[in-house]
Scaffold this active site. Structure first.
Site, PDB file in Angstrom:
ATOM      1  N   SER A  21     -23.790 105.850 -57.054  1.00  0.00           N
ATOM      2  CA  SER A  21     -24.198 105.441 -58.404  1.00  0.00           C
ATOM      3  C   SER A  21     -24.235 103.918 -58.478  1.00  0.00           C
ATOM      4  CB  SER A  21     -23.231 106.039 -59.432  1.00  0.00           C
ATOM      5  OG  SER A  21     -23.744 105.891 -60.728  1.00  0.00           O
ATOM      6  N   ASN A  22     -24.206 103.344 -59.655  1.00  0.00           N
ATOM      7  CA  ASN A  22     -24.254 101.883 -59.792  1.00  0.00           C
ATOM      8  C   ASN A  22     -23.446 101.451 -61.010  1.00  0.00           C
ATOM      9  OD1 ASN A  22     -26.058 101.848 -62.201  1.00  0.00           O
ATOM     10  ND2 ASN A  22     -27.413 102.894 -60.762  1.00  0.00           N
ATOM     11  N   ARG A  23     -23.449 100.161 -61.299  1.00  0.00           N
ATOM     12  CA  ARG A  23     -22.536  99.611 -62.307  1.00  0.00           C
ATOM     13  C   ARG A  23     -23.087  99.647 -63.733  1.00  0.00           C
ATOM     14  NH1 ARG A  23     -21.056  93.864 -60.713  1.00  0.00           N
ATOM     15  NH2 ARG A  23     -19.901  94.051 -62.647  1.00  0.00           N
ATOM     16  N   SER A  24     -24.197 100.299 -63.953  1.00  0.00           N
ATOM     17  CA  SER A  24     -24.736 100.341 -65.318  1.00  0.00           C
ATOM     18  C   SER A  24     -23.766 101.048 -66.267  1.00  0.00           C
ATOM     19  CB  SER A  24     -26.075 101.079 -65.312  1.00  0.00           C
ATOM     20  OG  SER A  24     -26.461 101.367 -66.639  1.00  0.00           O
ATOM     21  N   ALA A  91     -30.616 102.461 -65.154  1.00  0.00           N
ATOM     22  CA  ALA A  91     -30.510 101.956 -63.777  1.00  0.00           C
ATOM     23  C   ALA A  91     -30.611 103.185 -62.867  1.00  0.00           C
ATOM     24  CB  ALA A  91     -29.202 101.224 -63.583  1.00  0.00           C
TER      25      ALA A  91
END
Ligand code: CTP
Length: 218
Positions: A21-24, A91
């Site tokens: 996943s990502n930091r959004s 994101a």
């Protein structure tokens, strides 16, 4: 006007207990959804996993993966209730594990390689696959060459507006309550907006988008 807004990260499964996943945080997309409802518009929000409260009056579709986001957005665009304005603040993961393990991966080896494959581009499919003809806005999350990359995305994805932000800075962008963005338009001009809370920035962006969409769609 009818808005479609995407928000948050996506999660791409590695095995039943792990994901990429990502930091959004989803804060910008949710602030835009709240601002559009406040201004009297109808909002459908397609959101990846976030810990935010759904703004009152917003119709929420929860998704996990890029593929699910792609399919939900496609079905909304192809419905009789297609949006007038679509803002893509999510994101979305660009890659996902080629195959997710059906059981939890055990640590049997010293190293492990994950093979990744491209996901589908939701924003990139709006014009070409989903037949969307309304006002299209995307975000460009960049850590370098912010303006050049944003202009390239604007053209490649056939957007009416790209909202560029420098996510390499830790005082704005991902997971922050504040943001500083540059609006990029197809004819070339750019307009930086001062650093401010995502709430006030969202109101400003919605106000401008509605004015531009009214011109485009009348
Ligand atoms: N986006 C999308 N679907 C994807 C990837 C991106 O809808 N699979 C959208 C985002 O919501 C954003 C815009 O495309 O509005 C740009 O996202 P960004 O991650 O900045 O760019 P990419 O197109 O992924 O290009 P790159 O990773 O090469 O910068």
């Amino acid at each position: 006007m009818k808005f479609l807004i995407t928000a948050g990260p996506t999660r791409e499964p590695i095995d039943p207990v792990r994901f990429l996943s990502n930091r959004s945080s989803g804060k910008m997309g949710y602030a835009l959804a709240a601002a559009a409802v406040e201004a009297g518009h109808t909002v459908v929000l397609v959101s990846g996993p976030v810990v935010l409260e759904t703004p009152p009056g917003v119709k929420l579709h929860r998704v996990e993966t890029a593929q699910q986001m792609f399919e939900v957005v496609k079905s909304i665009c192809e419905s009789t209730d297609a949006p007038d304005i679509s803002i893509h603040a999510a994101a979305v993961a660009d890659y996902r594990p080629k195959s997710a393990a059906s059981q939890k991966i055990k640590k049997l080896e010293d190293s492990l390689e994950l093979e990744l494959e491209r996901t589908q581009d939701v924003l990139g499919a709006m014009r070409t696959e989903f037949g969307f003809r309304g006002f299209l806005a995307g975000f460009a999350a960049e850590t370098e060459n912010v303006m050049a990359n944003a202009q390239e995305k604007l053209r490649r994805k056939d957007c009416d507006l790209v909202i560029a932000n420098d996510v390499g800075r830790n005082d704005s962008g991902f997971d922050s309550d504040e943001n500083e963005v540059i609006l990029c338009f197809p004819s070339g001009p750019v307009e930086p907006l001062p650093k401010q809370s995502k709430r006030t920035l969202a109101r400003e962006i919605i106000r401008r988008i509605v004015a531009l969409a009214e011109k485009k769609l009348r």
